[in-house]
Write a protein that holds these residues in place. Structure first.
Motif, PDB file in Angstrom:
ATOM      1  N   ILE A 106     -30.416 -67.746 -28.947  1.00  0.00           N
ATOM      2  CA  ILE A 106     -29.010 -67.364 -29.089  1.00  0.00           C
ATOM      3  C   ILE A 106     -28.574 -67.647 -30.517  1.00  0.00           C
ATOM      4  CG2 ILE A 106     -26.699 -67.517 -28.094  1.00  0.00           C
ATOM      5  CD1 ILE A 106     -27.847 -68.724 -25.608  1.00  0.00           C
ATOM      6  N   SER A 107     -28.441 -66.569 -31.296  1.00  0.00           N
ATOM      7  CA  SER A 107     -28.206 -66.680 -32.737  1.00  0.00           C
ATOM      8  C   SER A 107     -26.713 -66.738 -33.058  1.00  0.00           C
ATOM      9  CB  SER A 107     -28.802 -65.447 -33.416  1.00  0.00           C
ATOM     10  OG  SER A 107     -28.031 -64.309 -33.045  1.00  0.00           O
ATOM     11  N   LEU A 108     -26.406 -66.928 -34.329  1.00  0.00           N
ATOM     12  CA  LEU A 108     -25.006 -66.885 -34.753  1.00  0.00           C
ATOM     13  C   LEU A 108     -24.411 -65.497 -34.540  1.00  0.00           C
ATOM     14  CD1 LEU A 108     -24.147 -68.853 -37.999  1.00  0.00           C
ATOM     15  CD2 LEU A 108     -23.129 -69.030 -35.726  1.00  0.00           C
TER      16      LEU A 108
ATOM     17  N   MET B   7     -12.122 -68.778 -22.787  1.00  0.00           N
ATOM     18  CA  MET B   7     -12.753 -68.693 -21.459  1.00  0.00           C
ATOM     19  C   MET B   7     -13.587 -67.420 -21.309  1.00  0.00           C
ATOM     20  SD  MET B   7     -10.624 -68.979 -17.909  1.00  0.00           S
ATOM     21  CE  MET B   7     -11.315 -68.365 -16.367  1.00  0.00           C
ATOM     22  N   THR B   8     -12.994 -66.266 -21.618  1.00  0.00           N
ATOM     23  CA  THR B   8     -13.707 -64.995 -21.438  1.00  0.00           C
ATOM     24  C   THR B   8     -14.892 -64.889 -22.392  1.00  0.00           C
ATOM     25  OG1 THR B   8     -11.469 -64.115 -21.073  1.00  0.00           O
ATOM     26  CG2 THR B   8     -13.279 -62.535 -20.997  1.00  0.00           C
ATOM     27  N   ILE B   9     -14.878 -65.692 -23.448  1.00  0.00           N
ATOM     28  CA  ILE B   9     -15.975 -65.615 -24.418  1.00  0.00           C
ATOM     29  C   ILE B   9     -17.326 -65.797 -23.748  1.00  0.00           C
ATOM     30  CG2 ILE B   9     -16.040 -68.063 -25.114  1.00  0.00           C
ATOM     31  CD1 ILE B   9     -16.040 -66.871 -28.060  1.00  0.00           C
ATOM     32  N   HIS B  10     -17.381 -66.668 -22.743  1.00  0.00           N
ATOM     33  CA  HIS B  10     -18.617 -66.841 -21.976  1.00  0.00           C
ATOM     34  C   HIS B  10     -18.998 -65.537 -21.270  1.00  0.00           C
ATOM     35  CE1 HIS B  10     -19.757 -71.057 -22.207  1.00  0.00           C
ATOM     36  NE2 HIS B  10     -18.515 -71.427 -22.038  1.00  0.00           N
ATOM     37  N   ASP B  11     -18.007 -64.825 -20.802  1.00  0.00           N
ATOM     38  CA  ASP B  11     -18.268 -63.605 -20.039  1.00  0.00           C
ATOM     39  C   ASP B  11     -18.673 -62.465 -20.966  1.00  0.00           C
ATOM     40  OD1 ASP B  11     -17.409 -65.051 -17.727  1.00  0.00           O
ATOM     41  OD2 ASP B  11     -15.364 -64.773 -18.459  1.00  0.00           O
ATOM     42  N   PHE B  12     -18.070 -62.418 -22.146  1.00  0.00           N
ATOM     43  CA  PHE B  12     -18.518 -61.426 -23.140  1.00  0.00           C
ATOM     44  C   PHE B  12     -19.991 -61.687 -23.478  1.00  0.00           C
ATOM     45  CE2 PHE B  12     -13.851 -61.469 -24.490  1.00  0.00           C
ATOM     46  CZ  PHE B  12     -13.551 -60.263 -23.863  1.00  0.00           C
ATOM     47  N   ASP B  13     -20.328 -62.961 -23.644  1.00  0.00           N
ATOM     48  CA  ASP B  13     -21.731 -63.262 -23.914  1.00  0.00           C
ATOM     49  C   ASP B  13     -22.610 -62.855 -22.740  1.00  0.00           C
ATOM     50  OD1 ASP B  13     -23.880 -64.566 -25.527  1.00  0.00           O
ATOM     51  OD2 ASP B  13     -24.017 -65.769 -23.707  1.00  0.00           O
ATOM     52  N   MET B  14     -22.151 -63.144 -21.535  1.00  0.00           N
ATOM     53  CA  MET B  14     -22.930 -62.771 -20.350  1.00  0.00           C
ATOM     54  C   MET B  14     -23.125 -61.257 -20.291  1.00  0.00           C
ATOM     55  SD  MET B  14     -24.553 -63.959 -17.704  1.00  0.00           S
ATOM     56  CE  MET B  14     -23.993 -65.671 -17.672  1.00  0.00           C
ATOM     57  N   ALA B  15     -22.080 -60.508 -20.630  1.00  0.00           N
ATOM     58  CA  ALA B  15     -22.169 -59.048 -20.598  1.00  0.00           C
ATOM     59  C   ALA B  15     -23.228 -58.549 -21.574  1.00  0.00           C
ATOM     60  CB  ALA B  15     -20.804 -58.428 -20.921  1.00  0.00           C
ATOM     61  N   ARG B  16     -23.238 -59.110 -22.786  1.00  0.00           N
ATOM     62  CA  ARG B  16     -24.263 -58.714 -23.765  1.00  0.00           C
ATOM     63  C   ARG B  16     -25.653 -59.153 -23.313  1.00  0.00           C
ATOM     64  NH1 ARG B  16     -24.389 -61.158 -28.293  1.00  0.00           N
ATOM     65  NH2 ARG B  16     -25.174 -59.463 -29.581  1.00  0.00           N
ATOM     66  N   PHE B  17     -25.720 -60.346 -22.714  1.00  0.00           N
ATOM     67  CA  PHE B  17     -27.006 -60.903 -22.275  1.00  0.00           C
ATOM     68  C   PHE B  17     -27.615 -60.073 -21.148  1.00  0.00           C
ATOM     69  CE2 PHE B  17     -28.900 -64.175 -19.272  1.00  0.00           C
ATOM     70  CZ  PHE B  17     -30.085 -64.337 -19.958  1.00  0.00           C
ATOM     71  N   VAL B  18     -26.824 -59.784 -20.141  1.00  0.00           N
ATOM     72  CA  VAL B  18     -27.377 -59.100 -18.971  1.00  0.00           C
ATOM     73  C   VAL B  18     -27.674 -57.638 -19.278  1.00  0.00           C
ATOM     74  CG1 VAL B  18     -26.947 -58.387 -16.579  1.00  0.00           C
ATOM     75  CG2 VAL B  18     -26.286 -60.673 -17.335  1.00  0.00           C
ATOM     76  N   THR B  19     -26.750 -56.973 -19.977  1.00  0.00           N
ATOM     77  CA  THR B  19     -26.973 -55.554 -20.258  1.00  0.00           C
ATOM     78  C   THR B  19     -27.999 -55.351 -21.368  1.00  0.00           C
ATOM     79  OG1 THR B  19     -25.249 -55.452 -21.957  1.00  0.00           O
ATOM     80  CG2 THR B  19     -24.574 -54.998 -19.682  1.00  0.00           C
ATOM     81  N   GLY B  20     -28.110 -56.324 -22.258  1.00  0.00           N
ATOM     82  CA  GLY B  20     -28.945 -56.115 -23.437  1.00  0.00           C
ATOM     83  C   GLY B  20     -28.395 -55.037 -24.331  1.00  0.00           C
TER      84      GLY B  20
END
Lengths: 332, 332, 332, 332
Positions: C301-303, C171-184
């Motif tokens: 969105i890469s590997l 579940m949190t995996i989506h949020d980790f991705d969001m954190a990387r996405f938004v912060t860059g």
């Protein structure tokens, strides 16, 4: 599974065909027809159904239902023919620009005993429907006031305006239907204050583009409708019902919910611009209601519901011309 | 009518004096004192009360209560003196920067048996209080998460930062109190992740300006606090309580409710910038609670409520230095 | 028109097949496969495509792309096989529960030189994307804090929990991705505070159901994520980015916009309950991005983007077990 | 510092006296008068000013300004007397129920050359003022439609209704002023649709309690006003201006911002119930405008601004009786 054919594959007919084929359980799109066979062929190819060469081909087939989505001036002719062929009918609004023609369609449908559903999709918008439900279940007590805001993002082509019946019949007709739907009460009189403010060419075409319409209902409720052909910020569609015990409001949904707060203030995205962004779910829900109506034998929006808004539209025009409240009974 | 004197007429003391004089039934402002006699004279003139020449003059008078609004380093001395003089006490936060001093004040108050109320005004904000009520009345079920956002519009003067106890004691102390208030449960441990992002001079003064604090409560609830010394869009104060049966949120009120919709988007006014725009009603309500507390003998916010947030603040600093969760029991 | 086959027609694969067939220009669904051939046959019938008897049949066909939507434990095997067969790949999250396996998939994809897109659909939510854009275009200045709320309406079946990798990976995996996405910005360390509050059976299965996760990024931004397996009021998904120059917030959309105001208060409909009500448009947009990526040769969105959230999830578990912040570099 | 006396210490006069004494810089409350000397004595005691024995005592004193807050039937007499005494005048609405009397007051004020400000406080509401500003600064382009919602939470006492001039003069008068203020354009004609829906006793007293009023302005803008004497959910005050380039809306503020989300839906507090909760800041701002007007010699709301809404109110009554649009020029 009910088989259905779509007559007319212009913008709205193409949309209906797609919704039937892809988003409505219990209906199967079997054929489409349009006088422009390239248009109907493209839709048939995309949706995997047959392209018919003529209306007659469809009406003589064993298809169970038809959706009449062609231009308004063909609605009554096709309704009569479909009724005589024993097809269930989904009919786009407005039924006609002419009351006598509406009555002719009604007589044919009644004689044939076929189910018919007029496509006032906005009744199926979840928010508007929740307002209606709050009235119908008594949450608001006796209804005193109803306010409908209905503004398009931009005017239609001037060519279309000439054949549209004018704003009160082309556009306000949805609001007249909403007024009857939410109040559950017939309209008694109509007062109009209208103007050309958006584009003088609309006035040259004999139409108006900005209006306030005030209705009195049998129940005593007073309704106001405000219309504009051009709300630059988007497709603005709101309903507010006010009664002895409270108020129910249907606001515009937002395009998305992001808010940007800076030292310069707070910025939101505008509301959706295109009517399909707002109302696609209501079109799907209208089709689901049609499909249920076939099963139960009760169609929620009858030809009588198609007729009353036309009378109101004609009364609105008369009020505009004569500068006075006009009784519905003066029209027919 | 209870007579009250205000000790300290700086920004916050002047505000309290004005609220007492003008907006709180049942309290009468009789005197003010400040080491800067020009400041106290101006307040006395404006509010029509006496200017005292000394604290002793006030404590030896027959005034029934005092509001201690002077600088933090004088709080405990004045509290002890007021308690010994038998005055009811309204004490601004923080009680002290030093736990031993807090305990000294508590001992004196207990020995004297005087009522005391610590000024955590935010408990009296109507929206925050509604969140607490939703927790307390069981509407949310067992509380799982609490989120507090608390951001100032701009940093205080660097001079002040040096004597403030740092962000966790000067600013987060309100949030620690809010966490105890809303959850109704003591804090067990504190984890801090903080940085200097707003102004390097704040770092040079030994403080941080941006932080996340994570608390565990005895009840099992986990609280996060996010702080910044500089939210350029305004004074941002929100509380969100999440439990087994739902969520209660206290949002920022808007400065005013106008919305401007144009083709470029939708614009709103920012939230209020100054803390007084947001919290004046909560200060008034805190005074009303004090006045009721005098009548009922029960003060809602005790010295113990003043002490616990200081322990949490000290634990937050320790967590920041050591990069690990710190137990409250490690502090005292 | 790119031909694509879907591997796996469970809940999520069936959804993807339907979206490809009906809502994405430029992609043509040609075949589906599932080990449960009844499931794949039903999807093939409904969408008018072929049902394949085996993965091999698909990979040896001339289909240009595959969507890997089968269970997580098959992802890497299928990715490697598809890469070796020269197919473009759309891969559902998580790539794997095992970092070595992710690296094996990455090596195969790199060796084959095929395009691959990992399905973090939430990046394509219009509101979340607007928050990211406000960060990326500098509207918010340097980013100081990021807050992500991500709560499911109800827990998955206990059986599923055992094979899911646990909440931080499922579940949190989506949020980790969001954190990387938004912060860059890459994640540097992870601190977790988690508990079993919703259902003891989740704890018995070795998982948690309620958590706060605190991340530090290379940029200095601090992120908090709050998760719950059960928000009874609906699927709660919000993002808030706070920086030197302002704040951008992505709120939950409402199910519909009706408000009922009576003497008893104001009532609104809850937010949507099912994730598809919220995120269908983001799935469609993800497919459109895939289709554009095939044309441009650049997949958003890469590997590597699939790998980093898995590292964070493993770090979150380690932090939970050890009660301390864990460096990403401790994991791999 | 301008000295001012308040004539009339009923509900509204007492409020004004308190605001002048406590919240307006630059004005000093020196005396109050009321025919009920107990009322004026209580106000004088509370606010620390003199109680006058007569109007004459005040007008012959050296007070510089008077606030006329007595009953409507005394407004003109007091205005004339105050003007002749050379006092600056703050005059509560409505000026009078009789146009000839308004003109008599205007003549006296003009002859004396004294400053006068009519108390249409709503112009000073920050949100309404922002709507007006968006019109005035051209943000909305040419104004096409204006919609004003103005609903009281409950009707006044029946006794009061008989002397109030009826709803269009007692209540709608604020909305007529708002229409002139926001549009910046004179009213040309008035159409009314009104009814007794709240309480038959209101009808027995010769009044209505529910109404729609439609105005045409010189500029071509069309305004609708909707009024009710009883909105059970609170004091409902909204303004919406729609033009060629956009829309500006002033919504109701909320009592507080807490939201409770449970499985049963989302609940908000109602809007404020009492007009003072909503409009106290606007009253304060009106006094500040008065004080600035004394300094600059320009008063924002003149006796002419007091007269025009009365003409509109009389036209609304005539339209109600005759069932037709009424020209303002028919009234005077």
């Amino acid at each position: 599974m009910t088989s259905i054919a779509v007559l007319g594959t212009g913008r709205i007919g193409k949309m209906h065909a797609g919704l039937i084929a892809r988003q409505v359980e219990g209906l199967e799109l079997t054929a489409v027809y349009d006088i422009d066979s390239a248009s109907s062929q493209a839709v048939a190819d995309e949706l995997g159904c047959e392209r018919a060469d003529s209306v007659a081909q469809i009406l003589s087939s064993n298809v169970e239902a038809v959706a009449i989505c062609s231009s308004t001036d063909t609605h009554v002719e096709l309704t009569v023919a479909a009724a005589e062929a024993g097809k269930a009918i989904f009919l786009e609004k407005p039924v006609s620009l002419d009351l006598a023609q509406v009555d002719r369609a009604a007589a044919a449908v009644e004689a044939a005993g076929v189910p018919i559903h007029v496509g006032f999709n906005r009744r199926y918008d979840a928010a508007h429907a929740a307002v209606q439900a709050a009235v119908a279940d008594g949450s608001l007590g006796d209804l005193h006031l109803l306010k409908i805001t209905s503004r398009d993002p931009e005017p239609p082509p001037i060519d279309y305006i000439g054949v549209s019946g004018g704003m009160f019949i082309d556009m306000t007709i949805h609001d007249f239907d909403m007024a009857r739907f939410v109040t559950g009460s017939e309209i008694v009189d109509v007062f109009t204050k209208a103007a050309v403010r958006v584009d003088p060419a609309i006035g040259d075409a004999g139409d108006v583009d900005t209006a306030i319409v005030v209705l009195t209902h049998e129940s005593g409720c007073i309704t106001t409708i405000d219309n504009s052909r051009q709300a630059v910020y988007g497709y603005d569609q709101r309903v507010e019902a006010f009664g002895a015990a409270g108020m129910a409001v249907s606001e515009n949904p937002r395009s998305h919910t992001a808010e940007i707060h800076t030292a310069q203030g707070t910025r939101l995205e505008n509301i959706p611009y295109f009517f399909l962004q707002r109302y696609i779910p209501s079109y799907v829900a209208a089709w689901q209601a049609f499909e249920r109506g076939l099963a139960t034998g009760v169609m929620p929006i009858s030809l009588r519901d198609g007729r009353a808004p036309l009378v109101a539209g004609l009364a609105a025009w008369k009020s505009h011309r004569e500068g006075r409240p006009v009784q519905m009974s003066e029209i027919g």
